[in-house]
Enzyme design. Structure first.
Site, PDB file in Angstrom:
ATOM      1  N   LYS A 204      -5.906   4.475  -0.262  1.00 47.24           N
ATOM      2  CA  LYS A 204      -5.780   5.499  -1.302  1.00 47.24           C
ATOM      3  C   LYS A 204      -5.778   4.867  -2.695  1.00 47.24           C
ATOM      4  O   LYS A 204      -6.433   5.361  -3.622  1.00 47.24           O
ATOM      5  CB  LYS A 204      -4.501   6.321  -1.097  1.00 47.24           C
ATOM      6  CG  LYS A 204      -4.256   7.348  -2.190  1.00 47.24           C
ATOM      7  CD  LYS A 204      -5.424   8.339  -2.313  1.00 47.24           C
ATOM      8  CE  LYS A 204      -5.303   9.198  -3.576  1.00 47.24           C
ATOM      9  NZ  LYS A 204      -4.198  10.135  -3.529  1.00 47.24           N
ATOM     10  N   CYS A 258      -2.957  10.074 -10.588  1.00 50.44           N
ATOM     11  CA  CYS A 258      -3.489   9.036  -9.704  1.00 50.44           C
ATOM     12  C   CYS A 258      -4.272   7.957 -10.435  1.00 50.44           C
ATOM     13  O   CYS A 258      -3.872   6.801 -10.449  1.00 50.44           O
ATOM     14  CB  CYS A 258      -4.377   9.678  -8.624  1.00 50.44           C
ATOM     15  SG  CYS A 258      -3.451  10.472  -7.291  1.00 50.44           S
TER      16      CYS A 258
END
Length: 423
Positions: A204, A258
């Site tokens: 991720k 993110c």
């Protein structure tokens, strides 16, 4: 599915995840430390913006499959979906993950599954979650199962991507991964790939770091546009016709929970010597708000406007969302103020004033402005009719290539585009 789920963290990921499971007939209890957020959910009111969320929340609550409170309850599965921000020194702040894990310990029983969805540095499950979960007295891996299944969705398309995107599941052992896969198969149509927890954590972070590095490349190209006398947006478009090239686009900076955060996890792990490219990319993207402010100042200087008024349009970090987390717009505004400029801001998706410069009316923001500065590509901005805009200087600076240049110039505006030195 007869299993019950307790979701800890009801923000941009936790709430859609909870609602999704509830819509598929799973009993879900949501937990958040913010009483106002809990109250909103209980009353079927949204505290975040997301396409399709209101309808799905209504269904989940009305059918009795979703409840919410500020404390966990016993369940078969616990999903932790809390923030994992960075500190002022760019190191990872994992206290939210640790505290959320600690909060479920009194409610965990034998045979339960604990899933971390938050995006975290590699080894977080091993070094942060497991030390808390051993306090249950259960044997990890045989009596209590643990995995990491990071979200891979984008605001504005969360429900579509929750269903259709492939999913990575990393278990602390094979049984943990298999149980997690079985759970998400309730609604996931994409392929669910199984691995170990640390690999899933790294995957991720890698995905978001790839995008950050690519954007940094585009931003460097945009800065070169002045010297090359080219429109970098056109050049990137042409380069991307190559079957093995996918250059991203430049902008006033990188925001969100993110891309602007996760690469720092790898910098912290690798140090400057072990993550040089990643570190340089982060510095490049973090420098774009100042560059954008300086370009705005240069436009005003060209017209001999001293201490001018800048109307900033777009406070959210991306188009068509109300999410201001790590938004470069706030930094651009800070730099503009440092340059001695008067600044007002407006964002149609942020209906309560969340910034000192913010006003709610586009017309009021534009009226006395010397330059209109667009930092977010909301659809509302793309659909503006420049011929109807009442503003003082008729100068526009588009940092997202989101406006129709021909229409704005036809309406008498002097048009500036980030990464375009052709005029």
């Amino acid at each position: 599915m007869t299993k019950s789920i307790c979701v800890v963290g009801l923000g941009y990921i936790g709430l859609p995840t909870a609602v999704m499971f509830a819509n598929y007939g799973v009993k879900v209890h949501g937990v958040d430390v913010n009483p106002a957020a809990v109250k909103s959910i209980q009353e079927k009111k949204l505290h975040i913006e997301e396409n399709g969320l209101q309808e799905r929340l209504n269904k989940a609550v009305d059918e009795g499959f979703l409840t919410a409170s500020t404390t966990p309850v016993e369940a078969d599965v616990f999903i932790v979906a809390v923030p994992s921000p960075i500190n002022a020194d760019k190191t990872a702040n994992l206290e939210y993950v640790r505290k959320a894990t600690a909060s479920i310990v009194p409610f965990v029983k034998e045979g339960n599954l604990v899933i971390l969805e938050s995006t975290v540095p590699p080894k977080t499950v091993e070094n942060v979650m497991l030390p808390e979960l051993v306090k249950t007295g259960l044997e990890i891996g045989t009596q209590l199962y643990v995995s990491h299944s990071p979200e891979r969705v984008i605001p504005g398309r969360i429900f579509e991507e929750l269903i259709n995107n492939d999913r990575i599941v990393g278990g602390i052992n094979e049984k943990s991964a298999e149980l997690t896969k079985e759970l998400y198969e309730v609604f996931v149509k994409g392929t669910i790939h199984l691995t170990d927890a640390t690999t899933a954590e790294l995957v991720k972070v890698m995905e978001n770091t790839y995008r950050d590095v690519n954007i940094a490349f585009a931003n460097e190209l945009a800065k070169l546009a002045d010297k090359l006398d080219v429109n970098i947006w056109e050049a990137i478009k042409f380069a991307n016709y190559h079957p093995r090239v996918n250059v991203h686009f430049p902008g006033p900076g990188v925001g969100g929970h993110c891309i602007a955060v996760d690469p720092w996890f790898l910098v912290e792990l690798g140090g400057e010597e072990g993550a040089q490219l990643i570190h340089l990319s982060r510095k490049t993207n973090d420098g774009m708000p100042a560059f954008t402010a300086q370009r705005t100042q240069a436009i005003l200087n060209k017209h001999k406007i001293a201490g001018g008024k800048v109307a900033v349009f777009g406070l959210a970090f991306k188009g068509n969302v109300d999410d201001m987390r790590e938004s470069p717009s706030t930094e651009v505004i800070d730099h503009l103020v440092e340059l001695g400029l008067d600044v007002v801001s407006q964002d149609p998706h942020i209906v309560t004033n969340q910034h000192a410069t913010q006003i709610q009316s586009f017309e009021d923001a534009a009226k006395d402005a010397d330059v209109l500065l667009f930092l977010t590509d909301h659809n509302e901005f793309k659909e503006l009719d420049p011929a109807t805009i009442d503003t003082k200087a008729k100068i526009v600076f588009d940092t997202k290539n989101c406006l129709n240049r021909e229409k704005w110039e036809a309406a008498g505006f002097e048009f500036h585009l980030l990464g375009d030195a052709t005029k």
